[in-house]
Write a protein that holds these residues in place. Structure first.
Motif, PDB file in Angstrom:
ATOM      1  N   ILE A 560       0.826  -1.207   0.000  1.00  0.00           N
ATOM      2  CA  ILE A 560       0.000   0.000   0.000  1.00  0.00           C
ATOM      3  C   ILE A 560       0.858   1.253   0.000  1.00  0.00           C
ATOM      4  O   ILE A 560       0.589   2.205  -0.741  1.00  0.00           O
ATOM      5  CB  ILE A 560      -0.942  -0.008   1.223  1.00  0.00           C
ATOM      6  CG1 ILE A 560      -1.985  -1.124   1.080  1.00  0.00           C
ATOM      7  CG2 ILE A 560      -1.656   1.339   1.368  1.00  0.00           C
ATOM      8  CD1 ILE A 560      -2.828  -1.337   2.314  1.00  0.00           C
ATOM      9  N   VAL A 564       0.332   4.218  -2.673  1.00  0.00           N
ATOM     10  CA  VAL A 564      -0.435   5.366  -2.199  1.00  0.00           C
ATOM     11  C   VAL A 564       0.054   6.679  -2.796  1.00  0.00           C
ATOM     12  O   VAL A 564      -0.656   7.697  -2.739  1.00  0.00           O
ATOM     13  CB  VAL A 564      -0.387   5.423  -0.652  1.00  0.00           C
ATOM     14  CG1 VAL A 564       0.942   6.003  -0.175  1.00  0.00           C
ATOM     15  CG2 VAL A 564      -1.563   6.207  -0.102  1.00  0.00           C
ATOM     16  N   ILE A 574      -5.654  -0.347  -3.419  1.00  0.00           N
ATOM     17  CA  ILE A 574      -5.386   0.066  -2.042  1.00  0.00           C
ATOM     18  C   ILE A 574      -6.541  -0.331  -1.133  1.00  0.00           C
ATOM     19  O   ILE A 574      -6.345  -0.933  -0.064  1.00  0.00           O
ATOM     20  CB  ILE A 574      -5.141   1.582  -1.986  1.00  0.00           C
ATOM     21  CG1 ILE A 574      -3.806   1.926  -2.658  1.00  0.00           C
ATOM     22  CG2 ILE A 574      -5.154   2.084  -0.547  1.00  0.00           C
ATOM     23  CD1 ILE A 574      -3.594   3.412  -2.874  1.00  0.00           C
TER      24      ILE A 574
END
Length: 767
Positions: A560, A564, A574
């Motif tokens: 993640i 991100v 995500i």
């Protein structure tokens, strides 16, 4: 050493030119009293001023020793410096010339005014400065009277929009505000008129106007005419307070005055066909709705869940029907083309009904409730619920509309058959659970926004669930003139409030929406509602469960945090990873069947609580976002021989399932948060368990309000179960931020939050 004789005819020229130059180099003394030598004068600073015409002036500077050019070594530098210093001191207050070298310059406009009116008189008093003028200086005159504002509105081609005219009067002069606004936008302190008069812009009137007009202009993306709508009543009120004179068409004043003077208006009587006893706040809600309907203004009824928004709306529909019938009986035309308060005075019509029925759009699970509630509270209304698309319907929409006072459809059918709904005449559009159209990019939002209805009402206890743009989306449907531009709304309200936590735009937003949104909380208006006690149950994962969770957490965290950086591109992936971690917090087997033998601490704690609750004769609702986890709870209830009802989005016989709980057959009701978050009245329960926290705190509040609402007579216990040291604790923290944002806007609370950002995601994963 020889003598030099100056002939008599050259003496004057010698003394004027050669003598001063010679005297600056050597000492000169007369031989006797027959010769009188003149004094050698200091240099003179010369300012040449040229007025070429218009509002311009050309300036140039020079040093004059009185005898033409002079060599550098003969100049009196100290005297020259003193002259320049004196001239600069005289120019110290000049915006264009202060602190600048004395070099040629051309001034224009207000700089010319400054020079002629202020600088030139001061320069004329400087010793050793000579001013040589070419041309005639402009005759400038300052207007010193206090400015006065005249505001006018003229109807425009767009419905409910009015061109806004602002005129400034100073003495006998009337100055278009567009000219003033341009001067203000350039940061000018004064404004120069073509007739050479000028006036100061440093006045409280201009300061306030600058703010108000900037806001009015920011409400739409049109850069031509400044416009205002009746939805901007609070903005108009502020302009009116500043104005000496206000002028506008009757239709403008009818709508605006209705909004500004609600408290002074005569309240309408409750309709005779209403079969309900209204509490005081419900009566006030009906009167507010009637005022909006009478003036063809839309709004948002945002009362807390369980305060009777449906019955208030049914009262409005009955009121509209009775008013139109009375208009026909009085010989007036009820064709819906009126503007301003009251039915239009026109030739009599043969119709005795509202021109077209009201269209109610609701979630699929709530459509049937409208027919039931209407039969209970407004039996005189003819109501029909649509359950299929037009392609498969037994009767066309036009036939249903002609035969009924209210047509109820679902958001899905409304979206699929938008063209058919748009072709039908409607007395009004009512959006129940209006958060379904909070996304301005969806087809359902556009279908509601484009529907041709003079009156539109949004009903929702949660007009804002995650961010301020959701509020804009709903008002774009019901009050389209309030914030016409999403872009400008984001610039002026969303970002300053969500990202910067600024108080001023928040206060301004509350003021703008106040006339068009009515919100009452249960705590404020229902004094006889029993208390609600809420508690967080922190659940420790079993050792094996903890090891599995931590292993997956490290893997998902690395993935993640890499994705991100580009939230838009990787949003789905995500949230997929975040959902996996949330499911792992509940039960490891939800992620991988090989973990079937791993105990779920959440279920263990739930059943410990349920054992005491059921033993004491209480009844409970159990909510979860994950149907797979609800089914595990259902399997365990079956194993322990406990009767239960189960409801999720796939449930076919919804009414039967609900009846099995309400009748007392099943003491436990397992409900998916999405399927049971609205449209249910389950006051038979007095315990509520939320097995997992959801991103959106409003969704949880809606679930709890299935129990804690009018009709509840027992204390309500709410348990939120949170797995310790997991992503669930971070979700709760994010909920708190959103809850503060919603409270600050909707309930005049304090504090701010934000929509979920990349930083929010990172914070979910920190150790």
């Amino acid at each position: 050493p020889a003598a030099v004789v100056v002939p008599a005819e050259d003496v004057e020229g010698f003394l004027a030119t050669v003598y001063p130059r010679l005297g600056r180099r050597v000492s000169i003394s007369p031989l006797d009293d027959s010769v009188e030598l003149p004094p050698i004068l200091p240099p003179t600073l010369v300012l040449s001023v040229l007025y070429p015409g218009g509002d311009a002036v050309e300036l140039s500077w020079d040093i004059d020793y009185g005898h033409g050019p002079i060599e550098a070594d003969l100049r009196d530098t100290e005297a020259e410096a003193a002259l320049e210093e004196a001239a600069l001191a005289a120019l110290a207050d000049s915006t264009a010339l202060a602190g600048r070298a004395l070099v040629p310059r051309t001034l224009h406009g207000l700089d010319t005014v400054d020079f002629v009116r202020r600088s030139l008189p001061l320069l004329e008093q400087v010793d050793g400065l000579q001013i040589r003028t070419t041309g005639t200086p402009p005759d400038y005159r300052e207007l010193t009277e206090s400015p006065e504002l005249t505001v006018t509105t003229v109807e425009s081609e767009r419905r409910d929009w009015f061109d806004l005219g602002l005129v400034i009067a100073i003495g006998e002069r009337r100055i278009p505000f567009a000219d003033v606004l341009r001067a203000l936008s350039r940061g000018q302190a004064r404004m120069l008129m073509p007739d050479k008069t000028y006036f100061s812009l440093e006045h409280p009137l201009f300061d306030k106007l600058r703010e108000l007009v900037a806001e009015a202009g920011a409400l739409n993306d049109r850069n031509s005419e400044l416009q205002i709508t009746r939805y901007q009543a609070s903005l108009w009120e502020e302009l009116e307070e500043l104005a000496t004179v206000t002028e506008g068409p009757d239709s403008w004043y009818a709508g605006v005055n209705a909004l500004l003077n609600v408290a002074d208006a005569d309240p309408p009587a409750l309709p005779t066909g209403l079969q309900a006893t209204f509490r005081p706040y419900q009566r006030e809600g009906f009167e507010w709705l009637a005022m909006l309907w009478r003036n063809e203004l839309g709004g948002v009824l945002a009362d807390d869940m369980g305060l009777g928004k449906t019955v208030q709306t049914l009262a409005l529909i009955l009121h509209a029907k009775e008013q139109w019938a009375a208009a026909v009986a009085a010989g007036q035309d009820p064709d819906g083309t009126r503007r301003g308060p009251g039915p239009a005075a026109a030739p009599a019509s043969s119709s005795t009904a509202v021109p077209g029925p009201f269209l109610v759009v609701a979630p699929t699970s709530v459509v049937g409730n409208w027919a039931d509630e209407a039969a209970r509270f407004a039996p005189g209304l003819k109501v029909e619920a649509i359950s299929d698309t037009q392609a498969r319907a037994a009767r066309p929409l036009s036939a249903l509309a002609a035969a009924n006072d209210v047509v109820v459809t679902s958001y899905t059918l409304f979206r699929l058959d938008a063209e058919a709904y748009h072709s039908q005449a409607w007395a009004g559009l009512i959006l129940d659970e209006a958060q379904f159209v909070k996304n301005k990019a969806t087809k359902a939002h556009h279908a509601a926004r484009d529907l041709n209805a003079a009156f539109k009402l949004a009903i929702t206890g949660t007009p804002m669930e995650n961010n301020l743009m959701e509020l804009w989306s709903i008002f774009a449907i019901v009050s389209p003139g309030l914030f016409p531009s999403a872009l400008r709304y984001a610039e002026n309200y969303q970002r300053p409030i969500e990202k910067q936590g600024l108080e001023e735009p928040l206060a301004r937003l509350r003021k703008r929406i106040r006339p068009f949104m009515l919100r009452r909380t249960k705590d404020a208006v229902v004094t006889d509602l029993p208390p609600k006690q809420e508690q967080v149950l922190n659940v420790e994962l079993a050792p094996r469960h903890r090891k599995i969770y931590d292993t997956h957490l490290q893997r998902e965290r690395q993935k993640i945090l890499r994705l991100v950086e580009d939230m838009d591109k990787n949003r789905f992936t995500i949230f997929q990873s975040l959902t996996l971690l949330r499911m792992l917090s509940l039960d490891a087997s939800l992620v991988d069947p090989e973990y079937d033998g791993v105990a779920s601490a959440k279920l263990d704690v739930l059943f410990e609580q349920l054992a005491d609750v059921l033993a004491e004769g209480h009844r409970a609702l159990v909510f979860s976002q994950f149907t797979s986890f609800l089914k595990k709870a259902a399997a365990r209830l079956e194993a322990e021989g406990v009767e239960y009802a189960y409801l999720d989005g796939s449930t076919r016989r919804r009414a039967e399932v609900i009846d099995s709980f309400k009748s007392g057959q099943s003491p436990v009701f397992l409900i998916s948060l999405k399927a049971g978050g609205f449209g249910l009245n389950l006051t038979e329960a007095d315990y509520c368990f939320l097995l997992d926290p959801w991103w959106n705190p409003a969704a949880e509040s809606q679930a709890v309000d299935r129990v804690h609402r009018i009709g509840q007579t027992r204390n309500v216990m709410v348990y939120r179960m949170v797995a310790k040291d997991t992503i669930e604790e971070k979700v709760v923290a994010l909920q708190d931020a959103k809850r503060e944002l919603i409270s600050s806007v909707m309930d005049a609370g304090e504090g701010f939050g934000s929509a979920m950002t990349a930083d929010d995601i990172r914070n979910l994963l920190v150790e």
